[in-house]
Design an enzyme around this catalytic site. Structure first.
Site, mmCIF file in Angstrom:
data_model
loop_
_atom_site.group_PDB
_atom_site.id
_atom_site.type_symbol
_atom_site.label_atom_id
_atom_site.label_comp_id
_atom_site.label_asym_id
_atom_site.label_seq_id
_atom_site.Cartn_x
_atom_site.Cartn_y
_atom_site.Cartn_z
ATOM 1 N N HIS A 136 0.833 -1.205 0.000
ATOM 2 C CA HIS A 136 0.000 0.000 0.000
ATOM 3 C C HIS A 136 0.867 1.254 0.000
ATOM 4 O O HIS A 136 0.614 2.204 -0.752
ATOM 5 C CB HIS A 136 -0.858 0.044 1.264
ATOM 6 C CG HIS A 136 -1.853 -1.045 1.402
ATOM 7 N ND1 HIS A 136 -2.165 -1.613 2.621
ATOM 8 C CD2 HIS A 136 -2.626 -1.700 0.500
ATOM 9 C CE1 HIS A 136 -3.078 -2.536 2.471
ATOM 10 N NE2 HIS A 136 -3.385 -2.612 1.189
ATOM 11 N N ARG A 150 -1.617 -5.679 -8.538
ATOM 12 C CA ARG A 150 -0.554 -6.656 -8.335
ATOM 13 C C ARG A 150 -0.614 -7.770 -9.367
ATOM 14 O O ARG A 150 0.360 -8.477 -9.579
ATOM 15 C CB ARG A 150 -0.685 -7.267 -6.928
ATOM 16 C CG ARG A 150 -0.652 -6.277 -5.792
ATOM 17 C CD ARG A 150 -1.145 -6.926 -4.512
ATOM 18 N NE ARG A 150 -2.507 -7.408 -4.693
ATOM 19 C CZ ARG A 150 -3.197 -8.038 -3.748
ATOM 20 N NH1 ARG A 150 -2.666 -8.271 -2.569
ATOM 21 N NH2 ARG A 150 -4.433 -8.445 -3.994
ATOM 22 N N LYS A 198 -18.613 -3.884 9.452
ATOM 23 C CA LYS A 198 -17.517 -4.866 9.404
ATOM 24 C C LYS A 198 -16.415 -4.443 10.386
ATOM 25 O O LYS A 198 -15.749 -3.448 10.185
ATOM 26 C CB LYS A 198 -16.953 -4.913 7.967
ATOM 27 C CG LYS A 198 -16.199 -6.193 7.629
ATOM 28 C CD LYS A 198 -15.854 -6.224 6.133
ATOM 29 C CE LYS A 198 -14.369 -6.527 5.917
ATOM 30 N NZ LYS A 198 -13.812 -5.905 4.743
ATOM 31 N N SER A 225 -3.368 -7.122 3.235
ATOM 32 C CA SER A 225 -3.642 -6.967 4.671
ATOM 33 C C SER A 225 -4.095 -8.290 5.280
ATOM 34 O O SER A 225 -3.635 -8.681 6.359
ATOM 35 C CB SER A 225 -4.730 -5.912 4.893
ATOM 36 O OG SER A 225 -4.319 -4.652 4.435
HETATM 37 O O1 9FE Z 1 -6.536 -1.637 1.770
HETATM 38 C C1 9FE Z 1 -7.195 -2.145 0.868
HETATM 39 O O2 9FE Z 1 -8.238 -2.822 1.033
HETATM 40 C C2 9FE Z 1 -6.738 -1.926 -0.565
HETATM 41 C C3 9FE Z 1 -7.312 -2.684 -1.560
HETATM 42 C C4 9FE Z 1 -6.911 -2.503 -2.879
HETATM 43 C C5 9FE Z 1 -5.952 -1.535 -3.184
HETATM 44 N N1 9FE Z 1 -5.387 -1.139 -4.362
HETATM 45 N N2 9FE Z 1 -4.504 -0.150 -4.131
HETATM 46 C C6 9FE Z 1 -4.481 0.091 -2.829
HETATM 47 BR BR1 9FE Z 1 -3.389 1.410 -2.055
HETATM 48 C C7 9FE Z 1 -5.391 -0.759 -2.160
HETATM 49 C C8 9FE Z 1 -5.790 -0.937 -0.837
HETATM 50 O O1 9FE Z 2 -4.167 -5.380 0.912
HETATM 51 C C1 9FE Z 2 -4.972 -5.734 0.023
HETATM 52 O O2 9FE Z 2 -6.003 -6.417 0.256
HETATM 53 C C2 9FE Z 2 -4.714 -5.315 -1.407
HETATM 54 C C3 9FE Z 2 -5.598 -5.731 -2.409
HETATM 55 C C4 9FE Z 2 -5.373 -5.364 -3.736
HETATM 56 C C5 9FE Z 2 -4.272 -4.571 -4.045
HETATM 57 N N1 9FE Z 2 -3.798 -4.067 -5.222
HETATM 58 N N2 9FE Z 2 -2.675 -3.350 -5.000
HETATM 59 C C6 9FE Z 2 -2.427 -3.410 -3.708
HETATM 60 BR BR1 9FE Z 2 -0.993 -2.545 -2.923
HETATM 61 C C7 9FE Z 2 -3.391 -4.167 -3.033
HETATM 62 C C8 9FE Z 2 -3.592 -4.539 -1.710
#
Ligand code: 9FE
Ligand code: 9FE
Length: 167
Positions: free
Chosen positions: A17, A96, A41, A133
């Site tokens: 993140h 990702r 939640k 996370s």
């Molecule tokens: O914290 C999350 O749930 C989450 C999810 C998806 C995400 N994509 N990019 C970021 Br920064 C990000 C953060």
């Molecule tokens: O922490 C997550 O759930 C999460 C999900 C999707 C995500 N895409 N890019 C990031 Br950084 C990212 C983080």
């Protein structure tokens, strides 16, 4: 003055993140890290705790781009409404994998339809391609050292919180 919103649960913030937030801050004058608080939640950390950890990680990271990131909670509601309140029309998300893209695509199209909000994607550092996370919490619960996955402030907070909850 260019601006974007980077929404997330950040429960807790990971190095993946942080990588995305800093890359966003290299492209926009202001990055609004939006900590989504869903009343229904209960996360491991409260919205206020999550927002505080993002602020501390940014303050500690030593990267000059961090100063362009502002951290706000937004409770419930639609992301497009949060963007409208901020007067921001761009959402930035990290990717990702193709799986991330497949998940983000319908939401990006919905946000365009609902609020004329465009979504842009940045490819995160592949070193964190496996980091989320939920996976961090899972391995931390089992006593794994997560110092290579989360900023120091988050590592300490996880130890404190999970130590409290340890079976
Ligand atoms: O914290 C999350 O749930 C989450 C999810 C998806 C995400 N994509 N990019 C970021 Br920064 C990000 C953060
Ligand atoms: O922490 C997550 O759930 C999460 C999900 C999707 C995500 N895409 N890019 C990031 Br950084 C990212 C983080």
């Amino acid at each position: 003055m260019s601006a974007c919103v980077c929404p997330g649960s950040f429960d807790p913030l990971t190095l993946g993140h942080l990588d995305v937030l800093l890359r966003a801050a290299g492209m926009f004058d202001v990055v609004h890290a939006g900590v989504a608080v869903n009343p229904g939640k209960q996360g491991l950390f409260t919205g206020a705790e999550r927002a505080d950890l993002v602020r501390r990680a940014l303050a500690d990271c030593g990267d000059p781009r961090a100063g362009r990131v502002v951290v706000e909670e937004f409770t419930g509601g639609l992301l497009v409404d949060h963007c409208r309140r901020l007067g921001v029309r761009v959402v930035l998300k990290g990717l990702r994998s193709g799986t991330d893209y497949a998940y983000e695509l319908p939401m990006a199209l919905m946000n365009r339809d609902l609020g004329d909000v465009e979504t842009v994607f940045v490819v995160g550092d592949p070193r964190y391609g496996h980091v989320s996370s939920s996976l961090v919490k899972e391995v931390a619960r089992h006593g794994a050292d997560v110092s290579g996955l989360v900023p120091p402030a988050v590592r300490a907070a996880l130890a404190a919180r999970l130590g409290e909850n340890a079976p």
